[in-house]
Scaffold this motif. Structure first.
Motif, mmCIF file in Angstrom:
data_model
loop_
_atom_site.group_PDB
_atom_site.id
_atom_site.type_symbol
_atom_site.label_atom_id
_atom_site.label_comp_id
_atom_site.label_asym_id
_atom_site.label_seq_id
_atom_site.Cartn_x
_atom_site.Cartn_y
_atom_site.Cartn_z
ATOM 1 N N ARG A 145 -74.554 -30.342 5.750
ATOM 2 C CA ARG A 145 -74.312 -31.065 4.504
ATOM 3 C C ARG A 145 -75.618 -31.345 3.766
ATOM 4 N N ALA A 146 -76.659 -31.667 4.552
ATOM 5 C CA ALA A 146 -77.970 -31.949 3.936
ATOM 6 C C ALA A 146 -78.521 -30.714 3.235
ATOM 7 N N ILE A 147 -78.401 -29.558 3.897
ATOM 8 C CA ILE A 147 -78.903 -28.308 3.296
ATOM 9 C C ILE A 147 -78.081 -27.972 2.055
ATOM 10 N N LEU A 148 -76.772 -28.134 2.174
ATOM 11 C CA LEU A 148 -75.882 -27.839 1.042
ATOM 12 C C LEU A 148 -76.231 -28.715 -0.168
ATOM 13 N N GLN A 149 -76.376 -30.011 0.078
ATOM 14 C CA GLN A 149 -76.692 -30.942 -1.018
ATOM 15 C C GLN A 149 -78.061 -30.613 -1.627
ATOM 16 N N HIS A 150 -79.027 -30.379 -0.749
ATOM 17 C CA HIS A 150 -80.396 -30.114 -1.224
ATOM 18 C C HIS A 150 -80.435 -28.850 -2.077
ATOM 19 N N ASP A 151 -79.796 -27.798 -1.577
ATOM 20 C CA ASP A 151 -79.814 -26.522 -2.294
ATOM 21 C C ASP A 151 -79.058 -26.613 -3.620
ATOM 22 N N LEU A 152 -77.949 -27.309 -3.565
ATOM 23 C CA LEU A 152 -77.130 -27.455 -4.766
ATOM 24 C C LEU A 152 -77.895 -28.226 -5.845
ATOM 25 N N TRP A 153 -78.577 -29.265 -5.408
ATOM 26 C CA TRP A 153 -79.352 -30.079 -6.343
ATOM 27 C C TRP A 153 -80.499 -29.252 -6.931
ATOM 28 N N GLY A 154 -81.160 -28.475 -6.053
ATOM 29 C CA GLY A 154 -82.260 -27.618 -6.511
ATOM 30 C C GLY A 154 -81.771 -26.576 -7.509
ATOM 31 N N LEU A 155 -80.598 -25.999 -7.226
ATOM 32 C CA LEU A 155 -80.035 -24.980 -8.133
ATOM 33 C C LEU A 155 -79.647 -25.612 -9.462
ATOM 34 N N TYR A 156 -79.045 -26.784 -9.383
ATOM 35 C CA TYR A 156 -78.606 -27.467 -10.597
ATOM 36 C C TYR A 156 -79.794 -27.766 -11.506
ATOM 37 N N GLN A 157 -80.937 -28.065 -10.873
ATOM 38 C CA GLN A 157 -82.130 -28.404 -11.657
ATOM 39 C C GLN A 157 -82.857 -27.172 -12.194
ATOM 40 N N SER A 158 -82.490 -25.990 -11.681
ATOM 41 C CA SER A 158 -83.240 -24.794 -12.082
ATOM 42 C C SER A 158 -82.880 -24.370 -13.513
ATOM 43 N N ARG A 159 -83.885 -23.867 -14.198
ATOM 44 C CA ARG A 159 -83.700 -23.489 -15.601
ATOM 45 C C ARG A 159 -82.700 -22.328 -15.718
ATOM 46 N N MET A 160 -82.794 -21.393 -14.772
ATOM 47 C CA MET A 160 -81.931 -20.212 -14.826
ATOM 48 C C MET A 160 -80.449 -20.612 -14.833
ATOM 49 N N VAL A 161 -80.108 -21.563 -13.982
ATOM 50 C CA VAL A 161 -78.704 -21.981 -13.869
ATOM 51 C C VAL A 161 -78.246 -22.690 -15.150
ATOM 52 N N ARG A 162 -79.115 -23.518 -15.705
ATOM 53 C CA ARG A 162 -78.741 -24.239 -16.935
ATOM 54 C C ARG A 162 -78.554 -23.277 -18.105
ATOM 55 N N VAL A 163 -79.470 -22.299 -18.171
ATOM 56 C CA VAL A 163 -79.350 -21.303 -19.249
ATOM 57 C C VAL A 163 -78.075 -20.492 -19.036
ATOM 58 N N TRP A 164 -77.792 -20.169 -17.798
ATOM 59 C CA TRP A 164 -76.587 -19.386 -17.487
ATOM 60 C C TRP A 164 -75.325 -20.153 -17.889
ATOM 61 N N LEU A 165 -75.305 -21.442 -17.554
ATOM 62 C CA LEU A 165 -74.140 -22.271 -17.900
ATOM 63 C C LEU A 165 -73.931 -22.291 -19.422
ATOM 64 N N ALA A 166 -75.029 -22.474 -20.144
ATOM 65 C CA ALA A 166 -74.924 -22.507 -21.606
ATOM 66 C C ALA A 166 -74.460 -21.152 -22.141
ATOM 67 N N ALA A 167 -75.013 -20.084 -21.553
ATOM 68 C CA ALA A 167 -74.667 -18.738 -22.025
ATOM 69 C C ALA A 167 -73.210 -18.402 -21.735
ATOM 70 N N THR A 168 -72.693 -18.820 -20.582
ATOM 71 C CA THR A 168 -71.278 -18.532 -20.257
ATOM 72 C C THR A 168 -70.357 -19.250 -21.244
#
Lengths: 339, 286
Positions: B4-27
């Motif tokens: 759970r700790a790894i899942l939360q940490h990775d998810l939080w890191g991904l959510y904060q990444s620019r690539m993911v935010r740009v992808w969300l906006a682009a979709t």
């Protein structure tokens, strides 16, 4: 003597090309501050990563407190606090968040985790930087955070890989003091190629050369192996007088003299000549040359000299060692005791 | 707790990444554009299929694969070794945690955009005839696309673990994925080819929860008779016209669409990819 770490014929060969660790037998006594010494590329980090189970040995075995290490040996890694050379920490987290994550990975309950994080951050002097992201910390601060990270689970064994690499003198001093402090209650393994660190903190040492352990034992035993046939004189006077003294000393039988710098004369006593009489004869030449003796040093940089001597011996006797090992293995295979 | 700790940490890191935010906006932007350009002329089922097409074929396939490749290759793998693997965590927990984080993120981005888009298409009053999109059909289509996304993440994971170099893994995936996809599409295998699957989505979207075979046969028969009548009337006294070419999302060859085959077609390779990635990850040196 209980062993915190024991390896038997530990070997790591990468893709049948590079021998990183070569038939290594290593024993680290429990409670020791053990220095794993060796030049760059000698196999120190690979040995540590084999102990942690990050890599699989090609042959041999490694044990930590009697438990075999391996990729999924959680019980072994629970006993180890590891600090990599350049800790690759998640830059987006803050120190408290990072240590909290590690506490969760170590299965520490919240009521134990939170107070420990606070005390660790205080211990490594990062209490004032808790609002900073890790990516904004300096090298020294990152190393200190890495040190705190290795202590989160309060493990009985600390493995720190080049903990003083890239640190300024103050941070280096802090780290060495911390290792000495940690060594009072834990087994500490410090891999380094900085001999000064070993001299300051370690009581046991293992010297690795080309993947093989060429010496393993107390530091004093390593120093004892050193030929104590040189000393240096620290003198006050002008350079011409020092050079004249060096010329005269060079004519004394069984002494080789070299001017190290403007104030220091290094003297090597040849085999067979008693050191005391050689020194007495040399000292008689000091005052007639208008020089003042400030100090006589003997055995300076003992660890460095002993280490370099070990490396030289290893390179010079490589074939002998090979022959010996081959012979031992053949004898063992035939079931006969070695002669 | 470590998983759970790894899942939360990775998810939080991904959510904060620019690539993911740009992808969300682009979709979101692309979905809006697709809906607006087809709003007045395309019925509901093909329009939902059009909105889902970028997830199945292009361009989001690239982003999803890159997200999958990332954690087990290049410098991220070293970070994983120094961050997680030297702690009291098994490699299984580590791999599962990072895979799940990516899957949750990809599904999150997909559902955040696709669910409102589908709802708007179904419930809004538009100047096009109702083509019988069912609630079950929408849920099933969304699920199938989610499964394909899971396969894409898992394939990325497998390639990242096998090849260890992010760029190489992405290049291999690209070079293997599209040609293979096209070959399978040539045989209209919606069970294996996301291109064919995207064509079959309108059929799935119109499927009811339980079909009455008799009613269906009668309905098809009626429709065929009506179609023939219309064709006869329209061709009476007029020069014969060549038959109209069906649109990309109006293929008739997917009438025998089987959800179970599709689920197995993408589900089994997903499980195999994860199993193989786990084996590779377990024997690998860091």
């Amino acid at each position: 003597m209980t062993a915190a770490i024991r390896t038997e014929h530990l070997t790591k060969i990468y893709g049948n090309r590079l021998i990183a660790v070569n038939d290594m037998n290593l024993t680290v006594p429990e409670g020791a501050i053990f220095g794993l010494l060796g030049p760059n590329g000698a196999g120190k980090t690979t040995t540590l990563r084999l102990l942690l189970g990050l890599q699989r040995p090609t042959a041999g075995r490694a044990e930590v407190f009697g438990r075999p290490s391996g990729p999924n040996a959680v019980a072994v890694r629970r006993l180890i606090g590891y600090l990599p050379t350049h800790p690759n920490l998640p830059g987006n987290l803050r120190p408290v968040e990072y240590l909290d994550l590690l506490g969760k990975l170590c299965r520490l309950p919240r009521e134990e985790r939170k107070p420990r994080i606070a005390s660790l951050l205080r211990a490594v002097g990062l209490l004032g930087l808790t609002d900073q992201r890790i990516e904004n910390l300096s090298t020294g601060e990152t190393t200190r955070l890495g040190i705190a990270a290795s202590l989160v689970a309060d493990p009985p064994l600390l493995i720190w890989d080049e903990p003083t690499a890239g640190l300024d003198p103050a941070a280096r001093r802090f780290t060495l003091d911390l290792i000495r402090e940690m060594g009072k209650s834990r087994t500490v393994v410090v891999a380094t190629h900085i001999l000064g660190d070993i001299d300051h903190i370690c009581d046991h040492v293992g010297v690795v050369h080309e993947g093989q352990m060429i010496f393993c034992g107390p530091v004093r035993d390593m120093k004892r192996r050193l030929r104590r046939d040189d000393f240096s004189l620290e003198l006050e006077g002008n350079g011409d007088d020092l050079r004249r003294l060096a010329d005269q000393a060079g004519q004394v039988e069984g002494i080789a003299v070299r001017i190290q710098d403007e104030r220091t004369l290094t003297v090597e006593v040849c085999d067979g000549r008693p050191r005391a009489s050689a020194l007495a004869e040399l000292l008689q030449l000091v005052e007639p040359n208008h020089l003042t003796l400030q100090a006589v040093h003997s055995g300076q940089n003992e660890t460095e000299n002993a280490y370099l001597q070990l490396l030289q011996e290893d390179e010079a006797h490589g074939f002998q060692r090979f022959d010996f090992q081959t012979q031992r293995k053949v004898v063992a295979a035939e079931g006969n005791p070695p002669a | 707790m470590p998983l759970r700790a790894i899942l939360q940490h990775d998810l939080w890191g991904l959510y904060q990444s620019r690539m993911v935010r740009v992808w969300l906006a682009a979709t979101a932007l692309l979905a809006a554009l697709l809906m607006m350009t087809n709003w007045v002329k395309v019925p509901s089922a093909p329009l939902i299929a059009i909105v889902l097409f970028p997830y199945l074929v292009f361009p989001w396939f690239l982003v999803v694969m890159m997200l999958g490749v990332n954690p087990t290759s290049g410098s991220r793998a070293d970070a994983m070794a120094d961050g997680f693997l030297c702690r009291p965590v098994t490699r299984y927990e580590c791999l599962l945690g990072t895979w799940l984080a990516r899957l949750v993120l990809v599904w999150g981005v997909y559902l955040v955009v696709a669910v409102p888009a589908a709802a708007i298409i179904v419930f809004a009053k538009r100047p096009v005839p109702d083509d019988g999109v069912t609630f079950y059909g929408v849920i099933a289509a969304m699920g199938v696309v989610g499964l394909v996304l899971a396969l894409q993440v898992s394939l990325g994971f497998l390639m990242g673990t096998l090849l260890r170099r992010s760029l190489l893994a992405v290049a291999v995936l690209l070079l293997a994925w599209y040609p293979l996809n096209l070959v399978l599409h040539a045989f209209s295998l919606e069970e294996f080819s996301p291109i064919s699957l995207s064509q079959s989505l309108p059929t799935l979207l119109r499927q009811p929860w339980q079909e009455d075979p008799a009613a269906e046969t009668a309905k098809v028969g009626d429709l065929e008779a009506m179609q023939k009548t219309i064709e006869w009337i329209s061709s009476f006294g007029a020069p014969s016209k060549p038959p109209a070419k069906p649109g990309f999302f109006e293929q008739a060859e997917y009438e025998d669409f089987s959800l179970l085959s599709v689920l197995m077609g993408y589900g089994i390779p997903t499980l195999l990819s994860i199993a193989l990635a786990t084996v590779c990850f377990n024997v690998r040196d860091f």
